[in-house]
Scaffold this motif. Structure first.
Motif, PDB file in Angstrom:
ATOM      1  N   ARG A   1       0.804  -1.219   0.000  1.00  0.00           N
ATOM      2  CA  ARG A   1       0.000   0.000   0.000  1.00  0.00           C
ATOM      3  C   ARG A   1       0.836   1.268   0.000  1.00  0.00           C
ATOM      4  O   ARG A   1       0.311   2.363  -0.222  1.00  0.00           O
ATOM      5  N   HIS A   2       2.146   1.177   0.224  1.00  0.00           N
ATOM      6  CA  HIS A   2       3.041   2.338   0.159  1.00  0.00           C
ATOM      7  C   HIS A   2       3.889   2.249  -1.107  1.00  0.00           C
ATOM      8  O   HIS A   2       4.565   1.237  -1.331  1.00  0.00           O
ATOM      9  N   LEU A   3       3.881   3.289  -1.914  1.00  0.00           N
ATOM     10  CA  LEU A   3       4.774   3.372  -3.067  1.00  0.00           C
ATOM     11  C   LEU A   3       5.987   4.195  -2.651  1.00  0.00           C
ATOM     12  O   LEU A   3       5.855   5.359  -2.256  1.00  0.00           O
ATOM     13  N   VAL A   4       7.177   3.585  -2.753  1.00  0.00           N
ATOM     14  CA  VAL A   4       8.418   4.236  -2.338  1.00  0.00           C
ATOM     15  C   VAL A   4       9.368   4.255  -3.526  1.00  0.00           C
ATOM     16  O   VAL A   4       9.700   3.197  -4.089  1.00  0.00           O
ATOM     17  N   LEU A   5       9.804   5.440  -3.913  1.00  0.00           N
ATOM     18  CA  LEU A   5      10.677   5.604  -5.074  1.00  0.00           C
ATOM     19  C   LEU A   5      12.003   6.230  -4.668  1.00  0.00           C
ATOM     20  O   LEU A   5      12.062   7.068  -3.766  1.00  0.00           O
TER      21      LEU A   5
ATOM     22  N   LEU B   1      10.906   1.078  -5.857  1.00  0.00           N
ATOM     23  CA  LEU B   1      11.665   1.084  -7.110  1.00  0.00           C
ATOM     24  C   LEU B   1      12.921   1.916  -6.939  1.00  0.00           C
ATOM     25  O   LEU B   1      12.876   3.028  -6.398  1.00  0.00           O
ATOM     26  N   ASP B   2      14.035   1.344  -7.413  1.00  0.00           N
ATOM     27  CA  ASP B   2      15.336   2.005  -7.313  1.00  0.00           C
ATOM     28  C   ASP B   2      16.140   1.606  -8.548  1.00  0.00           C
ATOM     29  O   ASP B   2      15.971   0.493  -9.064  1.00  0.00           O
TER      30      ASP B   2
ATOM     31  N   ARG C   1       4.862  -0.984 -15.169  1.00  0.00           N
ATOM     32  CA  ARG C   1       4.637  -2.407 -14.916  1.00  0.00           C
ATOM     33  C   ARG C   1       4.484  -2.683 -13.429  1.00  0.00           C
ATOM     34  O   ARG C   1       3.614  -3.464 -13.017  1.00  0.00           O
ATOM     35  N   ALA C   2       5.337  -2.041 -12.603  1.00  0.00           N
ATOM     36  CA  ALA C   2       5.255  -2.281 -11.149  1.00  0.00           C
ATOM     37  C   ALA C   2       3.918  -1.805 -10.605  1.00  0.00           C
ATOM     38  O   ALA C   2       3.340  -2.464  -9.730  1.00  0.00           O
TER      39      ALA C   2
END
Length: 198
Positions: A4-8, A166-167, A194-195
């Motif tokens: 539930r958390h998107l971390v970039l 994503l990194d 895609r992610a």
């Protein structure tokens, strides 16, 4: 648990990152050879010290750069040169737009207080919707150190399985996966698209 958390990551994901461009810009601004700039600000360990919290704020970073290089210009010129490696990626911004507000967004980046102060001021639209800016200088550790990931989770108030990360660094992605994060290597905007569909 759902992610539930998107971390970039910041440089290399949300922003295009070009360190060579920054060295050239700083060399011109500081009136020093490119190799001297690299030696004074990166090979010396100064940039890494910024990233891990040795300097409390952007003013201290600027003051130390002036001490090291003799730069006598204004803050805005220095900020522009220091941050010139970072350029927002319009395609990433476009992909994120429909998802803003659907889940918490956070940045998790190996950067110091000058980037934290200057980049959101210079590019406010790129930071829209990011409720947490997890800069390594506030965490006291840099990725891929597991302690940095632990500190980031505590700031998020999340469990590892609740994070989609994503990194552009394979080492950072591998570290996140070992700790139970859902993590993807970013090589371009299509990887983000895609992610977000996964």
């Amino acid at each position: 648990m759902s992610a539930r958390h998107l971390v970039l990551d910041l440089g290399g994901v949300l922003f295009r990152f070009d360190h060579a461009r920054r060295l050239d810009r700083l060399a011109a601004e500081l009136a020093l050879p490119r190799e001297r700039v690299d030696a004074l600000l990166w090979k010396s360990g100064f940039s890494a010290d910024c990233d891990t919290g040795r300097y409390a704020d952007a003013a201290q970073v600027r003051a130390r750069i002036r001490e090291l290089t003799g730069f006598a210009g204004g803050d805005e010129r220095l900020d522009a040169a220091w941050c010139s490696a970072f350029r927002p990626d319009p395609r990433v911004y476009e992909i994120l737009q429909p998802h803003r507000g659907s889940r918490p967004f956070a940045l998790f980046t190996n950067n110091g207080p000058l980037e934290e102060e200057a980049l959101p001021r210079r590019y406010p639209a790129a930071f829209e919707g990011f409720g947490q800016l997890l800069f390594s200088h506030r965490l006291g550790r840099r990725k891929p150190d597991p302690a940095a990931f632990g500190a980031a989770l505590r700031r998020l108030g999340a469990e590892p399985g609740e994070v989609l990360f994503l990194d552009d660094s394979a080492a950072n992605v591998d570290a996140a996966r070992r700790l139970g994060w859902t993590a993807f290597r970013f090589r371009g905007p299509d990887d983000l698209a895609r992610a977000l569909r996964s």
